[in-house]
Each structure stands twice: as C-alpha cells, then as structure tokens.
Design an enzyme around this catalytic site. Sequence first.
Site, mmCIF file in Angstrom:
data_model
loop_
_atom_site.group_PDB
_atom_site.id
_atom_site.type_symbol
_atom_site.label_atom_id
_atom_site.label_comp_id
_atom_site.label_asym_id
_atom_site.label_seq_id
_atom_site.Cartn_x
_atom_site.Cartn_y
_atom_site.Cartn_z
ATOM 1 N N HIS B 62 0.838 -1.211 0.000
ATOM 2 C CA HIS B 62 0.000 0.000 0.000
ATOM 3 C C HIS B 62 0.870 1.256 0.000
ATOM 4 O O HIS B 62 1.240 1.777 1.053
ATOM 5 C CB HIS B 62 -0.918 -0.009 1.220
ATOM 6 C CG HIS B 62 -1.996 1.038 1.173
ATOM 7 N ND1 HIS B 62 -3.236 0.854 1.711
ATOM 8 C CD2 HIS B 62 -2.013 2.288 0.648
ATOM 9 C CE1 HIS B 62 -3.974 1.932 1.520
ATOM 10 N NE2 HIS B 62 -3.245 2.838 0.884
ATOM 11 N N HIS B 64 1.505 5.192 -2.201
ATOM 12 C CA HIS B 64 1.045 6.175 -3.194
ATOM 13 C C HIS B 64 2.282 6.817 -3.802
ATOM 14 O O HIS B 64 3.104 7.388 -3.081
ATOM 15 C CB HIS B 64 0.174 7.236 -2.516
ATOM 16 C CG HIS B 64 -1.063 6.666 -1.886
ATOM 17 N ND1 HIS B 64 -2.239 6.521 -2.579
ATOM 18 C CD2 HIS B 64 -1.279 6.168 -0.642
ATOM 19 C CE1 HIS B 64 -3.153 5.967 -1.765
ATOM 20 N NE2 HIS B 64 -2.583 5.743 -0.590
ATOM 21 N N LEU B 65 2.416 6.696 -5.118
ATOM 22 C CA LEU B 65 3.637 7.196 -5.764
ATOM 23 C C LEU B 65 3.409 8.494 -6.533
ATOM 24 O O LEU B 65 4.357 9.069 -7.061
ATOM 25 C CB LEU B 65 4.241 6.116 -6.669
ATOM 26 C CG LEU B 65 4.686 4.849 -5.915
ATOM 27 C CD1 LEU B 65 5.328 3.852 -6.871
ATOM 28 C CD2 LEU B 65 5.634 5.171 -4.770
ATOM 29 N N ASN B 96 -4.828 5.988 -7.158
ATOM 30 C CA ASN B 96 -5.421 7.332 -7.104
ATOM 31 C C ASN B 96 -4.451 8.404 -7.596
ATOM 32 O O ASN B 96 -4.134 9.364 -6.913
ATOM 33 C CB ASN B 96 -5.931 7.667 -5.697
ATOM 34 C CG ASN B 96 -4.855 7.651 -4.647
ATOM 35 O OD1 ASN B 96 -3.813 7.024 -4.814
ATOM 36 N ND2 ASN B 96 -5.074 8.365 -3.551
ATOM 37 N N HIS B 181 -10.625 0.709 1.188
ATOM 38 C CA HIS B 181 -10.465 1.771 2.186
ATOM 39 C C HIS B 181 -11.813 1.878 2.898
ATOM 40 O O HIS B 181 -12.786 2.337 2.317
ATOM 41 C CB HIS B 181 -10.101 3.059 1.436
ATOM 42 C CG HIS B 181 -10.137 4.317 2.245
ATOM 43 N ND1 HIS B 181 -9.062 5.158 2.344
ATOM 44 C CD2 HIS B 181 -11.121 4.904 2.964
ATOM 45 C CE1 HIS B 181 -9.371 6.199 3.092
ATOM 46 N NE2 HIS B 181 -10.621 6.074 3.482
ATOM 47 N N HIS B 234 -5.343 -0.382 5.899
ATOM 48 C CA HIS B 234 -5.044 0.490 7.060
ATOM 49 C C HIS B 234 -6.100 0.487 8.176
ATOM 50 O O HIS B 234 -6.761 1.484 8.447
ATOM 51 C CB HIS B 234 -4.778 1.923 6.625
ATOM 52 C CG HIS B 234 -5.694 2.469 5.560
ATOM 53 N ND1 HIS B 234 -7.053 2.433 5.640
ATOM 54 C CD2 HIS B 234 -5.399 3.070 4.380
ATOM 55 C CE1 HIS B 234 -7.566 2.989 4.550
ATOM 56 N NE2 HIS B 234 -6.593 3.378 3.776
ATOM 57 N N ASN B 280 -5.677 9.724 7.055
ATOM 58 C CA ASN B 280 -6.978 9.070 6.978
ATOM 59 C C ASN B 280 -6.778 7.607 6.621
ATOM 60 O O ASN B 280 -6.233 7.320 5.566
ATOM 61 C CB ASN B 280 -7.842 9.757 5.907
ATOM 62 C CG ASN B 280 -9.281 9.295 5.959
ATOM 63 O OD1 ASN B 280 -9.707 8.685 6.934
ATOM 64 N ND2 ASN B 280 -10.020 9.546 4.907
ATOM 65 N N ASP B 307 0.964 2.721 3.727
ATOM 66 C CA ASP B 307 0.112 3.803 3.215
ATOM 67 C C ASP B 307 0.958 5.054 2.960
ATOM 68 O O ASP B 307 0.520 6.187 3.196
ATOM 69 C CB ASP B 307 -1.053 4.107 4.172
ATOM 70 C CG ASP B 307 -2.128 4.985 3.525
ATOM 71 O OD1 ASP B 307 -2.055 5.223 2.300
ATOM 72 O OD2 ASP B 307 -3.035 5.442 4.251
ATOM 73 N N HIS B 311 3.422 14.196 0.383
ATOM 74 C CA HIS B 311 2.852 15.504 0.023
ATOM 75 C C HIS B 311 3.955 16.543 0.013
ATOM 76 O O HIS B 311 4.828 16.538 0.881
ATOM 77 C CB HIS B 311 1.759 15.920 1.018
ATOM 78 C CG HIS B 311 0.523 15.110 0.906
ATOM 79 N ND1 HIS B 311 -0.316 15.187 -0.176
ATOM 80 C CD2 HIS B 311 -0.009 14.182 1.731
ATOM 81 C CE1 HIS B 311 -1.331 14.344 -0.006
ATOM 82 N NE2 HIS B 311 -1.172 13.716 1.147
#
Lengths: 323, 428
Positions: B62, B64-65, B96, B181, B234, B280, B307, B311
């Site tokens: 899990h 996010h790239l 996403n 999720h 998560h 979240n 997760d 940012h």
Amino acid sequence: MTVPSLGKDLLGLEPLSREQIQLILDTAEPFKEVSERAIKKVPALRGKTIVNLFFEASTRTRISFEFAEKRLSADTVNVAAQGSSVQKGENLVDTARNLESMRIDMVVIRHPSSGAAQFLAERIRSNVINGGDGMHEHPTQALLDMLTIRDRFNRIEGLRVCICGDIAHSRVARSNIWGLTKLGAEVAVCGPQSLMPGAIEELGVTVFRRIEEAIEWADVLNVMRLQLERMEAGYIPSLREYYRVFGVTLERLERAPRDVLILHPGPMNRGVEIDSRVADGPHSVILDQVTNGVAVRMAVLYLLAGGRPELAEAAKGDRGGGA
Amino acid sequence: MKPMLLRGGRVIDPSQQQDGEADVLILDGEIGGLGPNLSAPAGADVVDVSGKVVAPGLVDIHVHLREPGQEDAETVTSGAVAAAAGGFTSICAMPNTDPVTDNQAAVGFIVKQAAAARAARVYPIGAISVGQRGEQLAEFGEMVAAGAVAVSDDGHPVVSSHLMRTALEYALSFNIPVAEHCEDPALSKHGVMNAGRVATRLGLRGIPAAAEEIMVARNILMGELTGGHIHLCHISTRGSVDLIRWGKARGVNVTAEATPHHFAITHDACEGYDTNAKMNPPLRAAADVEAVAVGLADGTLDVIATDHAPHHYEAKEREFDDAPFGVVGLETALGLGMSLLVDKGRLSLPQLIDRMSTAPARIFHLPAGTLKQGVAADVVVFDPAARWVVEPEQFRSKSRNTPFRGWELLGRVERTLVGGRTAYLQGR
C-alpha cells in the site's frame, strides 16, 4: 509576588493560568472608565501598529477590537479577507510573511479554521490575538463574559454557569469552559446531544440534555447562538422545535429557584435560542457584555504590548509616554 | 552479475521456518543456496553480515507514488528508491493518481516507469471503478494482463454495496484481492482527525471509529456473500480488529493490514495542529493503538503496510482543516516495527518479517517474501541493534511529511538487493 506575564500571544484560555486570566480581568477594570470619558483616548499604545485580519465576517468583535485599539492610540488597519481560506488566492503563510515585512506590532486574527491563530503566531514575531478561530477558541469573548459575571456577583468561584446550545461548533463555549473552570466556577453545558462535541465531559463539565434542568441548576446561563446551517446539516429538525424544547424563555426562567443571569455573545436569534422578553428583560446583561468587550480587549492589547498591570491605572491619565 | 555470498548473518525466512545463523548465496540474481558454511564461488563478493539480519526483501502492498499527476511530491522512481532505502524490494502502487490508474494503458505506464527506476519492484494496483467514481467497474482483466496485482479505489470507499459485491465476484476470475479503504463518508464527512477528547479541545471535526467499522463489517459480509478475497486497508480501530477476528473465525476470505503510524502513535500527535499527524484513517486513541498491535501479533491483521502518502511541503504548511491527509512511511516502517513491536516484545523478529514480507507477498500473490532456492534474490540486510535518528532531510522520498522527525529508532537497513543487484547500500 511576581506578576504573571501573558507571553507573546493570546491564542486561547486553555494555555493560561488562573493568575493570568485574573490579571487580564483586573487590568480591564481601570480601562472601563476610559470609555466613559468625553475624550475616550489614552496614549498607552501610541506608535504601535495593529492589523485586524478578519477572514470571516464579524461586526461586533471587529468593531470592539478597533475601538479598543483606537482608545489606546494605536494605528490600525482592517483587512477583511472574505471567502474560505482555500478559495482565497493567497495562503495564510504568505499573508503572515507579508504582514511581518511591514513591521507591524500586533495582529488580531479571526479565521474559519481551528488553529489558524496559532499557525500565524508560530510564523511571525508580532503579537497575535485570537479573535476567534474555527471551533477552537474565542478567548476575548470568554474574558468579557467572565468580567460581566464578576461585575454582577463580585466573584466567579463557586458560581454555577451553564453554557447552552450549540456546543459542538462553538469556540465561545470552549473558551468559557476553560476560563470559568480555571477560576473555580462549576460549569455545565446544555443542549441536544447532536450539538455536543465528543468526550465533552472530559473537559470537566456537567452535561444537561434538557434546558429545564439547566435552569434549575444554574446561577448564570450563557446562551450560544444557533446557526441556521446546523438545521440544514441535520443536527436539529427545525428552529421552531428548537425554541419550543431548548429555548431560554421567560416562562422557563420564572420557574427557576433563583434569579438567573443571562448572557449571550451575540448576534442573537430572537425566538430561536432566546426569548426576546428574556434578552431585553431584567435578567439580561447582554449589552453590558458588549461594553465590557472594549475594556477587556484594551487590557489584552495593553498587556501583550508589554504594559505593566500596576500601571494600567496610571496609563489612563498618562499624557506623556507609551506603555 | 558477480555472485555474492552473505556470510554469517541471522537468516530469517518465515516461508521456510528458517531462523538461525546461515550463509546466503546469490547466483545470477537468484537465491543459489541457504545454509551453514557455504563456500563462495570463484570471483564472488563475500560480504560479512555477522550480527545482521538477512531476510526476504520487505513488501509494501500500500503506497502512493503520485505519478502521474503530482510528480513534485513523488515519482515512481523516487518512491522505488525510497522503498529500497527502507528495505523494501516490492511495493504496490495505489491507483489514485491523476489521471486514475483505471485502465490497461495507465497500468502499463506504471510498469514502464518502474522498470526504468531500477530500484524496488513496483506493482500497480488498478482501480475498482472507472475514475474511482464508484459507479462502473474498471476493466480488471485487461489491467491484470498489463501487470496489475489487485484492485482498489483507495482514498474513495466503495459506497455502493452492489458495486462491492460485483467487484468481489468479478475479481474471482483473475484471482486478485479487492482492497478497500473502509470509511462511511456520510459519517466521516468534513472530519479531519479522530473524534474524541483531542478533537473537541482543538475544535476540529472528528471522524468516529464507527465510520471505519461500519464498512469493515459490510465488507466482511460482502466477502462472505461472494467468496471473493476482500483485503481491508489500514485498519485503525479496536472495533475493526474485533470485527476482522470475527470474520476470520467465520471462514470469510478476509485479510487486513495496519500501518506503522497506527501502531505507533495516538491522536495526541495532532496537538499543536501538526499537519504531519493528519491522516486518513486518523490517528486514534491509545486503546485502538493497543488493539492494532495485538491484532498484528495474533495474526488478525495479516500485514504491515505503510500507506506511504507523500505531500509537497507547502501542501502541509497550512491550516489543519485544509492540509491533505497522509504521511510518508517507506523509510521509517522497519524502524518503527523494530522499536515498537519487536523491542517491546509484542512480535518476535520472525513475526515482524512475516508481517512485512512473507504475508503481504502471499496475500497479493507476489513472487517475493521468501529466500527459497531459485527465486529472485530480493533480500534485505539490516542491523537489528543499530539505533538511528529520523531526519526527514535524509529521505530518498521527495516528501518529508512525517510525524516521526527526531525519533530514535532501532533497526537500520544496511543493504537491499533486488534481483541480486544492490539497490541500496547504507552510507552510500
């Protein structure tokens, strides 16, 4: 005895000690008189520059701060940045940096996001006064509420104060809870559970779910404004029912075992959270709150600018120097 | 490629119940042997790893790239490099992105970028629904053919029970998990942190535990209805852990993951409006943190996944309400697991390797999580006794949003091998 200082900023009442809160209230006393004069001005903050940075609509808080600043002879600029913080072009960091570059002395900030005042305070050297941040705190409102209660009872310790209405979304309620409990009052909240924040009991308050129970218990009711959006968001079924079930009405007050002092931070929704006969009646000190608001804000500005509390009395008559 | 012999380490491989001092031989990018006193072939690099742990490379199902769409926060390459630095050799990228990874071409793009990265392996996860809009199923078959290993609308819960049912049924043909999720958006609406004492004091809108638990319960029931493999992302609350335990006891094909931040810290980290603690599902109360650790220990929660949600700094440098959710995790996960689970006696070291490598590889059907002879040599070597301080400025990730700045963690990655090639070497 050492006099407690307020530090750089006034962000809320939660971080303040009992002594610091008392200091502000005591310092406000001599400033009350200034507003009663024909020439309502003292030179305590002469040469200081203050920005009133309002990201949210406000009439009385902004005007009250502005009067306090002007009566202390500060130079003031009002910035009304409308719209949400996301919609507006410039973000808060850039706003802060720009203000800092103009070498201002103090900022009064009102902002729809909780924590915005602290965010600003951590990024600029100027004093920051929280004029209301989201649902977090509105310290000067609670201070003027406490000053008004103290005027009437000559004390706060041991009084039973119930804050009524929309507690969940209210920064005024939170600041009152912190301030009143620190000064030794018994504090309760009253309203439908759908308008109560989670774990509110852990803040040291009693919870009443019916207004009749609160009125029977309390010496003071501080009635919060119910915003119309709360009904639209489904927290309550209708304003009409709210008034019938939770409204502070004359009939309910007449059944109280003692005279109950009525406060409201304004602006009032007459016939929603409060009966006009109550708001305009002998129990109400709502206009005294407004008067005290200027004195309390003068005290806060004076103390943060480095004014010494024992000189507040002298500052009134001081024609020569600043604070 | 030169052969390599990792000599004298504590070799832990839960896939073959291995835990003890041994040598590991790497030949032609594969595991050539595992055992005591192996002899090094001519020309081999012999690396003394005594005192170190040698384990199958970590697997994070899990992450996010941010590529395509937010390349200033992370790219496939920077994420894969950060993964290797954290001891991970395989990571699974959530869909996403912008545009959403919801078709075979988009999946192919991730595969292409991953090949160029030459760091950790990156496996794409396809979207459940077109545009992650929760309406129409995405083309699972084509996405799997292009390299997707699972489907998820992560970040956007599948609100429609009908869509979740059909996703689980349709996924059966491709033997892939549906990763969800769990969040009831009507209940979590406008919430920015855990509902409770801290949120009330800070004046921030709360997300109640029930917003997660309602969907955990529904998804377990959907798994039971369809026989499909439902994977719950998560997990953050005590109630969710109880529900998953119940679901597993009923024989539902349900698996679940927990993040390091959910077993490490509570909602107290949001004090001072620290946006690096905004995530979240939100950081929860102490009882929830305890339940997550217990769930990982007893296997109710199968997997630790980060997760990893990078940012850009300016996105987090703002009011709490307006800051995005998410925390980077690839480079602190092993240290947090070692410090808070192993060092505190909650999990054994082999159990931690299982939750971070063997189990995630098994449930996502990845060729990883093992040191069996003949498999690709994806290996992590770490010093289980070394302490190091988290300095976000040193991260390989392009982002720095972590609440663990300044923490002293136990367990430092020394070397990460991907297909026998050194993808990370400590100090380089």
